[in-house]
Motif scaffolding. Structure first.
Motif, PDB file in Angstrom:
ATOM      1  N   ALA A   2       0.974  -1.244   0.032  1.00 52.07           N
ATOM      2  CA  ALA A   2       0.044  -0.097   0.086  1.00 52.07           C
ATOM      3  C   ALA A   2       0.813   1.229   0.216  1.00 52.07           C
ATOM      4  O   ALA A   2       0.545   2.252  -0.602  1.00 52.07           O
ATOM      5  CB  ALA A   2      -0.985  -0.065   1.405  1.00 52.07           C
ATOM      6  N   VAL A   3       2.153   1.357   0.648  1.00 52.75           N
ATOM      7  CA  VAL A   3       2.790   2.493   0.869  1.00 52.75           C
ATOM      8  C   VAL A   3       3.491   2.534  -0.579  1.00 52.75           C
ATOM      9  O   VAL A   3       3.449   3.643  -1.040  1.00 52.75           O
ATOM     10  CB  VAL A   3       4.142   2.075   1.818  1.00 52.75           C
ATOM     11  CG1 VAL A   3       5.090   3.358   1.566  1.00 52.75           C
ATOM     12  CG2 VAL A   3       3.137   2.168   3.304  1.00 52.75           C
ATOM     13  N   ARG A   4       4.145   1.665  -1.025  1.00 45.82           N
ATOM     14  CA  ARG A   4       4.611   1.874  -2.577  1.00 45.82           C
ATOM     15  C   ARG A   4       3.655   2.432  -3.678  1.00 45.82           C
ATOM     16  O   ARG A   4       4.110   2.943  -4.668  1.00 45.82           O
ATOM     17  CB  ARG A   4       5.353   0.666  -2.884  1.00 45.82           C
ATOM     18  CG  ARG A   4       6.524   0.142  -2.238  1.00 45.82           C
ATOM     19  CD  ARG A   4       6.842  -1.155  -2.377  1.00 45.82           C
ATOM     20  NE  ARG A   4       8.084  -1.575  -1.363  1.00 45.82           N
ATOM     21  CZ  ARG A   4       8.344  -2.851  -1.241  1.00 45.82           C
ATOM     22  NH1 ARG A   4       7.786  -4.029  -1.685  1.00 45.82           N
ATOM     23  NH2 ARG A   4       9.534  -3.155  -0.359  1.00 45.82           N
ATOM     24  N   ARG A   5       2.262   1.894  -3.775  1.00 46.77           N
ATOM     25  CA  ARG A   5       1.261   2.314  -4.485  1.00 46.77           C
ATOM     26  C   ARG A   5       0.496   3.638  -4.211  1.00 46.77           C
ATOM     27  O   ARG A   5      -0.064   4.100  -5.319  1.00 46.77           O
ATOM     28  CB  ARG A   5       0.124   1.119  -4.623  1.00 46.77           C
ATOM     29  CG  ARG A   5       0.480  -0.161  -5.060  1.00 46.77           C
ATOM     30  CD  ARG A   5      -0.560  -0.872  -4.885  1.00 46.77           C
ATOM     31  NE  ARG A   5      -0.211  -2.303  -5.583  1.00 46.77           N
ATOM     32  CZ  ARG A   5      -1.227  -3.282  -5.560  1.00 46.77           C
ATOM     33  NH1 ARG A   5      -2.303  -3.347  -5.010  1.00 46.77           N
ATOM     34  NH2 ARG A   5      -0.689  -4.681  -6.217  1.00 46.77           N
ATOM     35  N   SER A   6       1.036   4.095  -3.163  1.00 44.41           N
ATOM     36  CA  SER A   6       0.426   5.413  -2.783  1.00 44.41           C
ATOM     37  C   SER A   6       1.279   6.520  -3.449  1.00 44.41           C
ATOM     38  O   SER A   6       2.285   6.637  -3.503  1.00 44.41           O
ATOM     39  CB  SER A   6       0.686   5.725  -1.228  1.00 44.41           C
ATOM     40  OG  SER A   6       0.086   6.854  -0.990  1.00 44.41           O
ATOM     41  N   HIS A   7       0.395   7.530  -4.314  1.00 40.20           N
ATOM     42  CA  HIS A   7       1.171   8.615  -4.997  1.00 40.20           C
ATOM     43  C   HIS A   7       0.950  10.025  -4.288  1.00 40.20           C
ATOM     44  O   HIS A   7       1.572  10.995  -4.780  1.00 40.20           O
ATOM     45  CB  HIS A   7       0.474   8.584  -6.247  1.00 40.20           C
ATOM     46  CG  HIS A   7       0.591   7.453  -7.128  1.00 40.20           C
ATOM     47  ND1 HIS A   7       1.680   6.741  -7.733  1.00 40.20           N
ATOM     48  CD2 HIS A   7      -0.337   6.558  -7.726  1.00 40.20           C
ATOM     49  CE1 HIS A   7       1.349   5.840  -8.367  1.00 40.20           C
ATOM     50  NE2 HIS A   7       0.261   5.415  -8.270  1.00 40.20           N
ATOM     51  N   GLY A   8       0.217  10.007  -3.166  1.00 41.93           N
ATOM     52  CA  GLY A   8       0.036  11.226  -2.394  1.00 41.93           C
ATOM     53  C   GLY A   8       0.772  11.435  -1.251  1.00 41.93           C
ATOM     54  O   GLY A   8       0.363  12.064  -0.435  1.00 41.93           O
ATOM     55  N   THR A   9       2.013  10.462  -0.856  1.00 37.52           N
ATOM     56  CA  THR A   9       2.543  10.596   0.246  1.00 37.52           C
ATOM     57  C   THR A   9       3.961  10.874  -0.228  1.00 37.52           C
ATOM     58  O   THR A   9       4.548  10.548  -0.879  1.00 37.52           O
ATOM     59  CB  THR A   9       2.577   9.048   0.760  1.00 37.52           C
ATOM     60  OG1 THR A   9       1.199   8.720   0.842  1.00 37.52           O
ATOM     61  CG2 THR A   9       3.323   8.903   2.149  1.00 37.52           C
TER      62      THR A   9
END
Length: 362
Positions: free
Chosen positions: A211-218
Motif C-alpha cells: 500500500a505504501v509503494r502504490r500511494s502517490h500522494g505521500t
C-alpha cells in the motif's frame, strides 16, 4: 555447583548451568535498568492514546502491561541464578514466575500481531473494516488474548515445577530430558502461539509495504519511515522469538536422552534470554515512533526543562505555567520541536484512496 539432575525418579541427567551464572545476570540487570522505566513511559503514552480514542493505544497498553509483569519477576530469577539455580521461595511462586516468563512471550506475540493487523487495515483499507478498528473491538480482542494465555497457564499449575538436584538445590521450571506432557504443550506453543501469528504478521506487513509503494500522494520521506519501521519490526520479532521457538521444536522432536539435553542446553537458554530483550524493544518500536508520542515527549521534555530551570534560578514557587514560558522570560523550544516533528510526519492531502491516512501508523 550449578549442575542439575532432572528427577530423582529417573536416571541422573547432570547439566552444567554455567550460562545461568555468567550471561543471565547481565541480561536480567540490563532489562531491569532499561526496560522498566521505558515501559513505564510507554504505559503513560499508551494511556494517552486510549484517552484520545485510538484503538492502537489499547494494544500498546496491554503489550506494555505484559512486559511489566515479566520485568517484575526478573528480581526473583536474578536471585535464582545468582544462588546457583537454587529457588529459595515456595513452589507456587516458582510456577507463577515461570508462567510470567513463558506466557509473556505469547501475550507479546498476540498483541504484536494485533498491532500489525490494525496498521494494515488503517493503511491498506482506511475506509473499510472500521468496525474492527474501534476502542470496543480492541478491548474485546485484548480480553480474548489474556483469557487464552491465562487458561493455557493452568496446564503448568497442574505439574510440579520444583525439583531437587544432586547438590540439594531446588531447581525451578527445568526438566531434562523433556517429559511427555511438555512435548504436547510445546507443539501447541510453536504452532498456535508462534507460527500462526508470525504468518499473520508477515502477511499484514507485506500488505502495508504494498500500500505504501502504490500511494502517490505521500512524501518519499514518509514512505521511507514507514518501510524502516516495518522492516525493524519484523527483524526484532524474528530475532527475539524465532531462535527460541526453533530450538523449542527441536527439543520437543528429538530430545529423548540426557546427552541430547546436554548438547542443546546452552543454545536453548541463550535463545530464551533473547526473548527477554523484547521487553526493551517493544517501547522503542511501538510507542516512541508515532507522531502523537513525539508530541507528548516534546511537551514532557519542555516541562522537565522548565522545572529544572525554575528550581535552579527562582525556586518552585516562581515556576511559570507550561505552555506560557514567555511570562518568566524563558524561551521554550517546544513550538520549534513540534514544527519539526509535524513536518517530518506530515502526510499531504491526496485524492480519496490514494494517499495514506494521516493517523494510519500513529
Amino acid at each position: 555447583m550449578g549442575n542439575v539432575t532432572a528427577d530423582t525418579s529417573r536416571p541422573n541427567c547432570t547439566i552444567d548451568h554455567t550460562i545461568h551464572q555468567t550471561l543471565a545476570p547481565v541480561v536480567y540487570v540490563t532489562v531491569l535498568v532499561v526496560g522498566f522505566p521505558a515501559n513505564c513511559l510507554s504505559l503513560y503514552f499508551g494511556y494517552l492514546q486510549i484517552k484520545a480514542r485510538n484503538e492502537l493505544g489499547v494494544y500498546l497498553f496491554n503489550l506494555t502491561v505484559a512486559d511489566l509483569f515479566y520485568i517484575c519477576s526478573l528480581p526473583f530469577w536474578l536471585q535464582y541464578v545468582l544462588q546457583h539455580d537454587n529457588w529459595s521461595y515456595g513452589d507456587l511462586s516458582c510456577q507463577v514466575c515461570g508462567i510470567l516468563l513463558y506466557e509473556n512471550i505469547y501475550i507479546s506475540v498476540g498483541f504484536l500481531c494485533c498491532i500489525s493487523i490494525d496498521r494494515y487495515l488503517a493503511v491498506a483499507h482506511p475506509f473499510r473494516f472500521h468496525q474492527f478498528r474501534t476502542l470496543k473491538a480492541a478491548v474485546g480482542v485484548s480480553v480474548v488474548i489474556w483469557a487464552k494465555e491465562l487458561l493455557a497457564s493452568v496446564y503448568f499449575l497442574l505439574h510440579t515445577e520444583v525439583v531437587e538436584d544432586e547438590d540439594q538445590h531446588r531447581v525451578c521450571f527445568e526438566h531434562y530430558p523433556l517429559e511427555p506432557w511438555q512435548r504436547n504443550i510445546n507443539y501447541y506453543r510453536f504452532l498456535v502461539g508462534f507460527l500462526f501469528p508470525l504468518c499473520l504478521l508477515l502477511a499484514a506487513y507485506r500488505g502495508i509495504l504494498r500500500a505504501v509503494r502504490r500511494s502517490h500522494g505521500t512524501q518519499q520521506s514518509r514512505k521511507d519511515q514507514i518501510q524502516r519501521l516495518v522492516l525493524s519490526t519484523v527483524v526484532i520479532f524474528l530475532a527475539c522469538f524465532l531462535p527460541y521457538h526453533v530450538l523449542l521444536l527441536v527439543r520437543s522432536l528429538w530430545e529423548s536422552s540426557c546427552q541430547f539435553a546436554q548438547s542443546a542446553f546452552n543454545a536453548y537458554h541463550f535463545s530464551l534470554l533473547l526473548t527477554t530483550f523484547n521487553c526493551v524493544a517493544d517501547p522503542v518500536l511501538y510507542c516512541f515512533v508515532s507522531e502523537t508520542t513525539h508530541r507528548d515527549m516534546a511537551r514532557l521534555r519542555a516541562a522537565c526543562r522548565a522545572l529544572l530551570t525554575c528550581s535552579r534560578t527562582r525556586g518552585p514557587r516562581e515556576a511559570y505555567p507550561l505552555g506560557t514560558p514567555e511570562a518568566s522570560g524563558v524561551k521554550s523550544e517546544e513550538p520549534e520541536l513540534l514544527r519539526k516533528l509535524q513536518s517530518t510526519f506530515q502526510t499531504p492531502n491526496s485524492p480519496k484512496g490514494e494517499g495514506l491516512p494521516p493517523a494510519g501508523l500513529a
